[in-house]
Scaffold this active site. Structure first.
Site, PDB file in Angstrom:
ATOM      1  N   MET A  83       0.848  -1.200   0.000  1.00 35.83           N
ATOM      2  CA  MET A  83       0.000   0.000   0.000  1.00 35.83           C
ATOM      3  C   MET A  83       0.876   1.240   0.000  1.00 35.83           C
ATOM      4  O   MET A  83       1.708   1.411   0.901  1.00 35.83           O
ATOM      5  CB  MET A  83      -0.906   0.014   1.240  1.00 35.83           C
ATOM      6  CG  MET A  83      -1.984  -1.046   1.219  1.00 35.83           C
ATOM      7  SD  MET A  83      -2.990  -1.011   2.725  1.00 35.83           S
ATOM      8  CE  MET A  83      -1.978  -2.002   3.833  1.00 35.83           C
ATOM      9  N   GLN A 114       7.955  -5.039  -3.326  1.00 39.95           N
ATOM     10  CA  GLN A 114       7.268  -4.923  -4.615  1.00 39.95           C
ATOM     11  C   GLN A 114       7.899  -3.816  -5.462  1.00 39.95           C
ATOM     12  O   GLN A 114       8.088  -2.691  -4.991  1.00 39.95           O
ATOM     13  CB  GLN A 114       5.779  -4.629  -4.458  1.00 39.95           C
ATOM     14  CG  GLN A 114       5.081  -4.798  -5.813  1.00 39.95           C
ATOM     15  CD  GLN A 114       3.632  -4.371  -5.840  1.00 39.95           C
ATOM     16  OE1 GLN A 114       3.327  -3.199  -5.614  1.00 39.95           O
ATOM     17  NE2 GLN A 114       2.745  -5.295  -6.142  1.00 39.95           N
ATOM     18  N   CYS A 154      -1.229  -2.175 -10.860  1.00 41.92           N
ATOM     19  CA  CYS A 154      -1.576  -0.793 -10.487  1.00 41.92           C
ATOM     20  C   CYS A 154      -2.291  -0.103 -11.645  1.00 41.92           C
ATOM     21  O   CYS A 154      -1.736   0.011 -12.744  1.00 41.92           O
ATOM     22  CB  CYS A 154      -0.318  -0.013 -10.124  1.00 41.92           C
ATOM     23  SG  CYS A 154      -0.671   1.722  -9.721  1.00 41.92           S
ATOM     24  N   LYS A 179       1.848  -9.586  -9.215  1.00 40.85           N
ATOM     25  CA  LYS A 179       0.483  -9.213  -8.800  1.00 40.85           C
ATOM     26  C   LYS A 179      -0.211  -8.619 -10.012  1.00 40.85           C
ATOM     27  O   LYS A 179       0.307  -7.667 -10.613  1.00 40.85           O
ATOM     28  CB  LYS A 179       0.537  -8.209  -7.647  1.00 40.85           C
ATOM     29  CG  LYS A 179      -0.837  -7.849  -7.075  1.00 40.85           C
ATOM     30  CD  LYS A 179      -0.695  -6.998  -5.812  1.00 40.85           C
ATOM     31  CE  LYS A 179      -2.038  -6.765  -5.142  1.00 40.85           C
ATOM     32  NZ  LYS A 179      -2.905  -5.824  -5.887  1.00 40.85           N
ATOM     33  N   HIS A 213      -5.827  -9.672  -8.329  1.00 37.21           N
ATOM     34  CA  HIS A 213      -6.879  -8.730  -7.934  1.00 37.21           C
ATOM     35  C   HIS A 213      -8.013  -8.949  -8.928  1.00 37.21           C
ATOM     36  O   HIS A 213      -7.829  -8.739 -10.131  1.00 37.21           O
ATOM     37  CB  HIS A 213      -6.380  -7.284  -7.984  1.00 37.21           C
ATOM     38  CG  HIS A 213      -7.430  -6.294  -7.563  1.00 37.21           C
ATOM     39  ND1 HIS A 213      -7.520  -5.832  -6.269  1.00 37.21           N
ATOM     40  CD2 HIS A 213      -8.454  -5.732  -8.245  1.00 37.21           C
ATOM     41  CE1 HIS A 213      -8.567  -4.998  -6.190  1.00 37.21           C
ATOM     42  NE2 HIS A 213      -9.142  -4.934  -7.373  1.00 37.21           N
ATOM     43  N   ASP A 272     -11.394  -6.304  -1.981  1.00 40.28           N
ATOM     44  CA  ASP A 272     -12.592  -6.120  -1.149  1.00 40.28           C
ATOM     45  C   ASP A 272     -12.713  -7.083   0.024  1.00 40.28           C
ATOM     46  O   ASP A 272     -13.817  -7.535   0.330  1.00 40.28           O
ATOM     47  CB  ASP A 272     -13.863  -6.217  -2.009  1.00 40.28           C
ATOM     48  CG  ASP A 272     -14.211  -4.870  -2.630  1.00 40.28           C
ATOM     49  OD1 ASP A 272     -13.407  -3.930  -2.488  1.00 40.28           O
ATOM     50  OD2 ASP A 272     -15.277  -4.759  -3.257  1.00 40.28           O
TER      51      ASP A 272
END
Length: 315
Positions: free
Chosen positions: A32, A85, A114, A156, A184, A216
């Protein structure tokens, strides 16, 4: 950072793949921006988080600038297993970054998810899901240039509208030697739409490496539900952990002990005030009234925050 790095050299790096072979669902703190730094990672590890990621670091800046390395990456003995990351678009640059980080972390992750405009315009993040050969090349390069076989290389991603393309991408990455893939369950265009957990399940069923589900997940109950829906090997959480860093330990809302722990850890690490305060705003969101928020959210110094917590909560 340099002091921390020296200290880490003495510690035993870990094999993150051991977690995926443990038979338990791996509980993971997401990368994050601004938030998943050392102090917060230290906090969530106290509350049953198995694996932590750093915020995304631009590999080219990290390789080029000692200043960027010092400001972007800090670790210590207890900060393991740790995944760093990177945002990268060139195989050799990613390799160079991986080589620098290798003595101090347990693996790297390539950000292919992203969706922010700046990242995509620079050729980073989610635009990479449309370049499976480049991802394959980057994974292969790192695999061939890092001597430590326990050092993990993961990616990711987000999903394509046509899921066949995502499955193809994942299979190419697996053939190149990727350790695991975090999915994701939204496309690049989707922001707040429901997560496609069914898509994550299809990807999981098409692969023989571990798959991590992301998107979520706000409570431990959500995590258990997503595991049931997707059969994923790990669950990665972002905002759910910001709101409740003790989530993985089974708490439905942030316990006061966790707030106390954050204050102690943040002060010990010299966390900048804005970051210290923002984390508390997230943690106290569900346990404070509107009126309390109005007062707490405009406090402007560490001493004011400490006085408020002491007066109102005995922290």
């Amino acid at each position: 950072m340099i002091g921390d790095i020296r200290e880490t050299k003495e510690c035993q790096l870990k094999d993150p793949m051991d977690l995926f072979h443990s038979g338990q669902v791996v509980k993971i703190c997401a990368p994050m921006v601004r938030y998943s730094k050392l102090a917060f990672r230290t906090l969530v590890r106290k509350y049953s988080c198995d694996l932590c990621y750093t915020p995304m670091i631009v590999a080219a800046d990290f390789v080029r600038s000692a200043k960027a390395r010092d400001s972007e990456f800090t670790t210590n003995k207890g900060d393991h297993p740790l995944i760093v990351q990177f945002a990268a678009k060139e195989a050799q640059v990613l390799c160079d970054a991986a080589r620098i980080i290798c003595p101090f972390a347990d693996g790297i992750d390539l950000n292919c998810g992203c969706p922010q405009r700046w990242a995509i315009s620079e050729g980073y993040g989610a635009c990479l899901i449309n370049k499976p050969e480049l991802i394959k090349d980057m994974v292969r390069h790192v695999r061939s240039q890092i001597d430590n076989p326990k050092f993990s290389v993961s990616i990711k991603i987000r999903i394509h509208e046509d899921l066949k393309r995502t499955v193809d991408l994942c299979q190419k990455a697996e053939a190149a030697g990727v350790s695991w893939i975090t999915v994701h369950g939204r496309s690049i265009e989707e922001r707040h739409q429901p997560v496609h957990y069914d898509a994550i399940k299809i990807i999981k069923q098409s692969m023989s490496i571990p798959i991590v589900a992301n998107g979520d997940i706000k409570t431990l109950k959500d995590a258990e539900n997503v595991h049931r829906l997707t059969e994923a090997d790990g669950i990665m959480v972002a905002r759910g952990l910001l709101a409740n860093p003790a989530m993985f330990a089974g708490y439905e809302e942030t316990p006061f002990q966790c707030i106390q722990d954050w204050v102690d850890i943040a002060l010990e690490h010299g966390t900048p005030f804005t970051c210290f305060h923002h984390h508390l705003m997230y943690m106290m969101e569900r346990i404070t009234s509107k009126q309390e928020k109005k007062v707490f959210n405009v406090l402007s110094s560490t001493s004011a925050v400490l006085d408020y917590l002491n007066d109102h909560y005995g922290v």
